[in-house]
Design an enzyme around this catalytic site. Structure first.
Site, mmCIF file in Angstrom:
data_model
loop_
_atom_site.group_PDB
_atom_site.id
_atom_site.type_symbol
_atom_site.label_atom_id
_atom_site.label_comp_id
_atom_site.label_asym_id
_atom_site.label_seq_id
_atom_site.Cartn_x
_atom_site.Cartn_y
_atom_site.Cartn_z
ATOM 1 C CB CYS A 86 34.341 38.226 36.686
ATOM 2 S SG CYS A 86 35.595 39.321 35.978
ATOM 3 C CB CYS A 93 38.157 43.113 38.070
ATOM 4 S SG CYS A 93 37.089 42.912 36.659
HETATM 5 P P1 FAD Z 1 33.663 27.679 40.289
HETATM 6 O O1 FAD Z 1 35.065 27.765 39.787
HETATM 7 O O2 FAD Z 1 32.582 28.143 39.384
HETATM 8 O O3 FAD Z 1 33.421 26.163 40.718
HETATM 9 C C1 FAD Z 1 32.217 25.673 41.245
HETATM 10 C C2 FAD Z 1 32.211 24.167 41.016
HETATM 11 O O4 FAD Z 1 31.132 23.578 41.753
HETATM 12 C C3 FAD Z 1 31.978 23.784 39.553
HETATM 13 O O5 FAD Z 1 33.003 22.909 39.115
HETATM 14 C C4 FAD Z 1 30.615 23.099 39.555
HETATM 15 O O6 FAD Z 1 30.512 22.051 38.597
HETATM 16 C C5 FAD Z 1 30.559 22.548 40.979
HETATM 17 N N1 FAD Z 1 29.193 22.324 41.463
HETATM 18 C C6 FAD Z 1 28.105 23.133 41.359
HETATM 19 N N2 FAD Z 1 27.034 22.569 41.945
HETATM 20 C C7 FAD Z 1 27.459 21.382 42.450
HETATM 21 C C8 FAD Z 1 26.825 20.356 43.195
HETATM 22 N N3 FAD Z 1 25.542 20.420 43.544
HETATM 23 N N4 FAD Z 1 27.566 19.278 43.575
HETATM 24 C C9 FAD Z 1 28.887 19.201 43.258
HETATM 25 N N5 FAD Z 1 29.537 20.145 42.548
HETATM 26 C C10 FAD Z 1 28.829 21.221 42.156
HETATM 27 N N6 FAD Z 1 37.993 35.832 37.891
HETATM 28 C C11 FAD Z 1 39.196 36.492 37.942
HETATM 29 O O7 FAD Z 1 39.893 36.424 38.949
HETATM 30 N N7 FAD Z 1 39.663 37.230 36.896
HETATM 31 C C12 FAD Z 1 38.949 37.338 35.747
HETATM 32 O O8 FAD Z 1 39.392 37.994 34.808
HETATM 33 C C13 FAD Z 1 37.681 36.661 35.659
HETATM 34 N N8 FAD Z 1 36.933 36.746 34.533
HETATM 35 C C14 FAD Z 1 35.776 36.011 34.419
HETATM 36 C C15 FAD Z 1 35.076 36.066 33.234
HETATM 37 C C16 FAD Z 1 33.920 35.305 33.053
HETATM 38 C C17 FAD Z 1 33.159 35.402 31.757
HETATM 39 C C18 FAD Z 1 33.494 34.438 34.105
HETATM 40 C C19 FAD Z 1 32.279 33.562 33.900
HETATM 41 C C20 FAD Z 1 34.186 34.394 35.300
HETATM 42 C C21 FAD Z 1 35.320 35.180 35.477
HETATM 43 N N9 FAD Z 1 36.041 35.181 36.679
HETATM 44 C C22 FAD Z 1 37.238 35.888 36.771
HETATM 45 C C23 FAD Z 1 35.438 34.580 37.901
HETATM 46 C C24 FAD Z 1 36.021 33.231 38.306
HETATM 47 O O9 FAD Z 1 35.981 32.321 37.248
HETATM 48 C C25 FAD Z 1 35.218 32.700 39.493
HETATM 49 O O10 FAD Z 1 35.098 33.716 40.476
HETATM 50 C C26 FAD Z 1 35.900 31.487 40.121
HETATM 51 O O11 FAD Z 1 35.937 30.435 39.191
HETATM 52 C C27 FAD Z 1 35.179 31.075 41.399
HETATM 53 O O12 FAD Z 1 35.624 29.841 41.874
HETATM 54 P P2 FAD Z 1 34.626 28.881 42.701
HETATM 55 O O13 FAD Z 1 35.420 27.699 43.086
HETATM 56 O O14 FAD Z 1 33.947 29.668 43.748
HETATM 57 O O15 FAD Z 1 33.495 28.485 41.642
#
Ligand code: FAD
Ligand code: UQ1
Length: 450
Positions: free
Chosen positions: A201, A379
């Protein structure tokens, strides 16, 4: 220091056994997901790594395809967080508790939860190793491990968070410190940073600046504040249409933006932040602060970086249109851990999930994937406690707007969408496998327009 990596490989005999017993073999504690983690079997048709936005969404979708008992998620955390809400938590507009739900409640029924970290990937032997050293084999693997926060790359952090006046909306442990720092602000510099790495983000580092400025105005402290956005980038936003709108706001609200400035050190006991000038190597600037919001450097998770599924930079190396791994045809990636060349957001995960769902269906039938991801990401740029510019764009950094009005204008309706409608859509639509981004809505709303 080299990290301690478990050097093991799947013994072929065990691997063969796990395939032979496939479908019937169960460990003694085997159970479908019922709210508690279960003992891991040796083999699953689908193994999903990570129970964040991408992992839960894909396990819901895949379970609908293949049925109960064939999908497992490896995830160590007790809680699932809706991270987009943290922007509002850091500004005091939402409670942290409203951003989380128990992990057990978001893992779909019929999907097993292996409550552990994945430690090593062995794609040549179709297996992974988890924390206790146990090996788990799979037919298909979905990698959704997110992005790693690297506060430790800034000298003085993360220990510096023990001091006041500093916070970060990027982690569950530091987001409420942002709100404390904002409330405690009296007079001086309020500094907001953007690191010299990819981030998730990319709008969030500046959203908290706009909210902080609005809060200071509301509480009569604005005249005593010098608000600084020090960013490693060379522009305020990557899409011209929204960058133009943000530059107007920055001018109108008297915010000081300095480009190519990278935070390298925090001296929390003296309330000083040290920046390097990326265009003049060796030149540094020390700025004292009354409030500091840190966006940490970020990178691929170590378990991916140190594995054969990674590209040269350490991200999961997937085809940018189909999300299938470029080398391993039974491996797929989604979300922040991939090298998809778009902005890393939950909105992008939503659009990716629809594409990946179809890719997986076709690969399971031994067919070539056809559905193409266009790089859609979004965003919601929160510019005030009641205003949002809704940026939506594709791989070419071209606006791809859902609504039939100019989304580069600040709007109350878009704030309501961000603060109230999106969380509902996330928990009830995306995570349950029913929401794949607004592409269809966009087509419908734009009928007869373009
Ligand atoms: P995540 O949701 O981060 O999940 C990764 C998972 O992997 C976690 O549960 C973690 O525990 C697990 N994991 C890590 N390492 C291991 C391991 N070795 N073994 C097993 N599990 C593991 N997005 C939007 O669309 N709109 C917004 O307005 C927005 N605002 C944001 C604001 C902030 C402050 C933040 C921090 C993020 C924001 N985002 C927003 C971004 C969004 O939250 C992420 O892009 C999204 O969550 C990505 O999903 P993901 O599944 O790739 O990763
Ligand atoms: C979106 O689909 C999504 O995923 C659920 C987000 O993550 C929280 C978003 O922030 C946005 C803006 C979208 C896009 C949705 C619409 C209706 C434009």
């Amino acid at each position: 220091m080299t990290p301690l990596v478990m050097v093991v490989s799947c013994p072929p005999s065990r691997l063969l056994a796990s395939f032979l017993y496939r479908g019937t073999q169960q460990t003694s504690k085997f159970q479908l997901h019922t709210g508690t983690p279960s003992a891991a079997k040796d083999y699953y048709e689908f193994l999903v790594l990570g129970g964040g936005s991408g992992g839960i969404t894909m396990s819901s979708r895949i379970k609908k395809k293949v049925g109960a008992g064939k999908v497992a998620i490896v995830e160590p955390s007790e809680k699932h967080f809706y991270q987009p809400l943290w922007t509002l938590v850091g500004a005091g507009a939402k409670k942290l508790s409203s951003s989380s739900r128990p992990m057990a409640s978001v893992i779909p029924s019929g999907v097993e939860w292996i409550k552990s970290r994945v430690r090593e990937l062995d794609p040549d032997n179709n297996c992974v190793y988890i924390d206790d050293g146990k090996e788990i084999a799979y037919k298909y693997l979905v990698i959704a491990l997110g992005i790693k926060l690297e506060f430790e790359k800034i000298k003085g952090l993360p220990e510096g968070f023990r001091y006041p006046k500093i916070g970060s909306n990027y982690s569950v442990g530091t987001v409420e410190k942002t709100w404390k720092a904002l409330q405690g602000f009296k007079e001086g510099n309020a500094i907001f940073t953007f690191p010299n790495t990819p981030v998730k983000c990319a709008g969030a580092p500046q959203k908290i600046m706009y909210l902080s400025e609005a809060y200071m105005r509301k509480t009569g402290k604005r005249a005593n504040a010098n608000i600084i956005f020090n960013t490693s980038l060379g522009a305020i936003f990557g899409v011209k249409k929204y960058a133009n709108a943000l530059e107007e706001i920055i001018k109108a609200r008297n915010l000081n933006v300095n480009y190519r400035q990278n935070l390298i050190e925090v001296r929390p006991e003296k309330y000083e932040a040290v920046f390097e000038d990326l265009d003049n190597p060796g030149e540094t600037k020390v700025i004292s602060y009354e409030m500091l919001h840190v966006t940490p450097p970020m990178g691929p998770p170590d378990v991916v970086r140190n594995s054969p599924v990674a590209d040269a930079a350490g991200w999961v190396d997937v085809d940018k249109e189909t999300l299938q791994h470029k080398k391993y045809r039974n491996i797929f990636g989604i979300g922040d851990c991939t090298n998809l060349p778009t902005s890393k957001t939950a909105a992008a995960v939503a659009a990716q999930s629809g594409v990946l769902d179809r890719t997986i269906s076709l690969v399971m039938k031994n067919k070539e994937p056809v559905k193409k991801y266009d790089g859609y990401t979004s965003c919601p740029l929160v510019t005030n406690y009641n205003k949002v510019i809704l940026a939506e764009f594709d791989y070419n950094a071209q606006p791809l707007e859902t609504f039939p009005f100019d989304q580069s204008k600040e709007r109350f309706s878009m704030y309501l969408m961000k603060a109230d409608m999106m969380p509902f859509l996330y928990w009830n639509g995306l995570l349950k496998g029913y929401w794949e981004g607004p592409a269809r809505l966009r087509k419908w709303l734009h009928l007869g327009r373009d």
